[in-house]
Design a protein around this motif. Structure first.
Motif, PDB file in Angstrom:
ATOM      1  N   ASP A 186      16.698  -9.909  11.989  1.00  0.00           N
ATOM      2  CA  ASP A 186      17.793  -9.402  12.660  1.00  0.00           C
ATOM      3  C   ASP A 186      18.766  -9.366  11.993  1.00  0.00           C
ATOM      4  O   ASP A 186      20.050  -8.739  12.673  1.00  0.00           O
ATOM      5  N   GLY A 187      19.118  -9.875  10.987  1.00  0.00           N
ATOM      6  CA  GLY A 187      20.492  -9.263  10.114  1.00  0.00           C
ATOM      7  C   GLY A 187      20.586  -9.349   8.704  1.00  0.00           C
ATOM      8  O   GLY A 187      19.237 -10.473   8.588  1.00  0.00           O
ATOM      9  N   PRO A 188      20.506  -8.975   7.942  1.00  0.00           N
ATOM     10  CA  PRO A 188      21.211  -9.561   6.499  1.00  0.00           C
ATOM     11  C   PRO A 188      21.379 -11.091   6.026  1.00  0.00           C
ATOM     12  O   PRO A 188      22.012 -11.612   7.592  1.00  0.00           O
ATOM     13  N   THR A 189      20.727 -11.468   5.643  1.00  0.00           N
ATOM     14  CA  THR A 189      21.622 -13.512   6.137  1.00  0.00           C
ATOM     15  C   THR A 189      22.556 -13.347   4.237  1.00  0.00           C
ATOM     16  O   THR A 189      23.085 -12.261   4.263  1.00  0.00           O
ATOM     17  N   PRO A 190      22.828 -14.868   5.183  1.00  0.00           N
ATOM     18  CA  PRO A 190      24.531 -14.346   4.386  1.00  0.00           C
ATOM     19  C   PRO A 190      23.946 -14.331   2.499  1.00  0.00           C
ATOM     20  O   PRO A 190      24.843 -14.192   1.792  1.00  0.00           O
ATOM     21  N   GLY A 191      22.368 -15.555   2.054  1.00  0.00           N
ATOM     22  CA  GLY A 191      22.747 -15.093   1.070  1.00  0.00           C
ATOM     23  C   GLY A 191      22.709 -13.208   0.594  1.00  0.00           C
ATOM     24  O   GLY A 191      23.326 -12.398  -0.617  1.00  0.00           O
ATOM     25  N   ARG A 192      22.299 -12.276   1.314  1.00  0.00           N
ATOM     26  CA  ARG A 192      22.137 -11.053   1.032  1.00  0.00           C
ATOM     27  C   ARG A 192      23.576 -10.510   0.987  1.00  0.00           C
ATOM     28  O   ARG A 192      24.115 -10.200  -0.444  1.00  0.00           O
ATOM     29  N   ARG A 193      24.449 -10.989   1.799  1.00  0.00           N
ATOM     30  CA  ARG A 193      25.516 -10.287   1.743  1.00  0.00           C
ATOM     31  C   ARG A 193      26.594 -11.213   0.800  1.00  0.00           C
ATOM     32  O   ARG A 193      27.172 -10.126   0.212  1.00  0.00           O
ATOM     33  N   GLU A 194      26.699 -12.478   0.204  1.00  0.00           N
ATOM     34  CA  GLU A 194      26.703 -12.597  -1.297  1.00  0.00           C
ATOM     35  C   GLU A 194      26.377 -12.154  -2.320  1.00  0.00           C
ATOM     36  O   GLU A 194      27.211 -12.101  -2.882  1.00  0.00           O
ATOM     37  N   ARG A 195      25.568 -11.566  -2.034  1.00  0.00           N
ATOM     38  CA  ARG A 195      25.200 -11.032  -3.332  1.00  0.00           C
ATOM     39  C   ARG A 195      25.209  -9.434  -3.749  1.00  0.00           C
ATOM     40  O   ARG A 195      25.687  -8.474  -4.617  1.00  0.00           O
ATOM     41  N   LYS A 196      25.305  -8.608  -2.047  1.00  0.00           N
ATOM     42  CA  LYS A 196      26.636  -7.290  -1.926  1.00  0.00           C
ATOM     43  C   LYS A 196      27.559  -7.644  -3.107  1.00  0.00           C
ATOM     44  O   LYS A 196      28.331  -6.761  -3.052  1.00  0.00           O
ATOM     45  N   LYS A 197      28.636  -8.772  -2.144  1.00  0.00           N
ATOM     46  CA  LYS A 197      30.185  -8.930  -3.371  1.00  0.00           C
ATOM     47  C   LYS A 197      30.226  -9.035  -3.564  1.00  0.00           C
ATOM     48  O   LYS A 197      30.971  -8.564  -4.933  1.00  0.00           O
ATOM     49  N   ALA A 198      29.491  -9.818  -4.528  1.00  0.00           N
ATOM     50  CA  ALA A 198      28.861  -9.696  -6.444  1.00  0.00           C
ATOM     51  C   ALA A 198      28.415  -8.535  -6.561  1.00  0.00           C
ATOM     52  O   ALA A 198      29.249  -8.675  -8.145  1.00  0.00           O
TER      53      ALA A 198
END
Length: 196
Positions: free
Chosen positions: A5-17
């Motif tokens: 359904d969309g990006p997981t929190p882990g992916r979002r955090e990796r992108k921020k990092a």
């Protein structure tokens, strides 16, 4: 919500990092190439291909771009005290932690250029000083908790101050490991009644 359904929190955090690291890398490269005062935050944002607004979501200001691991360093100092192995004194744990950082930094290509940038740029030198004072407070609180003393005890605050000063002094040496060992030996003698 599933992973499809969309990006997981882990992916979002990796992108921020990744964005944060891209900004820090671009800033350091530009500061070393042109000089700190000749580079604006817009230059850094452009080099990292993000907006200035995004830059300020990750960093509080221009100086913070150089010291992108401030929070991690503070947490690691406190952890060195609180999570040390049984039978290890707080000074031995801190010496080992700081020694590892210094030796690694001195073996990292570009470390001397980074150090010169900070030392020769008044805004960065002042920011580094303020950053270390924040670390000093956190370290004094951790030491006080472990040693059973009040956090505002002058002996504990002084110990935290000298431990952090040892890192800076040894960092300027051509062989920082033995320099740090020598400084910690002196610190240990001065605070033997408190830390042994």
């Amino acid at each position: 919500m599933t992973a499809e359904d969309g990006p997981t929190p882990g992916r979002r955090e990796r992108k921020k990092a990744r964005t944060r690291q891209a900004l820090a890398d671009a800033a350091l490269r530009l500061f070393l190439e042109r000089g700190y005062d000749q580079v604006g935050v817009k230059d850094v944002a452009d080099a990292a291909d993000v907006s200035v607004t995004t830059l300020f979501k990750h960093f509080s200001g221009k100086e913070a771009l150089v010291f992108d691991q401030d929070a991690e360093q503070r947490a690691a100092l406190v952890a060195a005290v609180r999570e040390r192995r049984p039978g290890t004194t707080v000074l031995d744990a801190l010496r080992a932690h700081l020694r590892g950082l210094l030796v690694c930094a001195h073996e990292t290509p570009g470390f001397r250029d980074f150090r010169e940038l900070v030392e020769n740029t008044p805004a960065l030198a002042e920011y580094a000083h303020r950053m270390w004072l924040r670390h000093e407070t956190a370290l004094a609180e951790a030491l006080a908790a472990e040693l059973g003393t009040p956090p505002d005890a002058p002996s504990v605050r002084a110990l935290a101050h000298y431990v952090l000063a040892a890192r800076q002094l040894a960092g300027g040496s051509t062989d920082p490991g033995p320099a740090l060992d020598e400084i910690f030996a002196r610190i240990g003698k001065g605070w033997a009644d408190l830390v042994d």
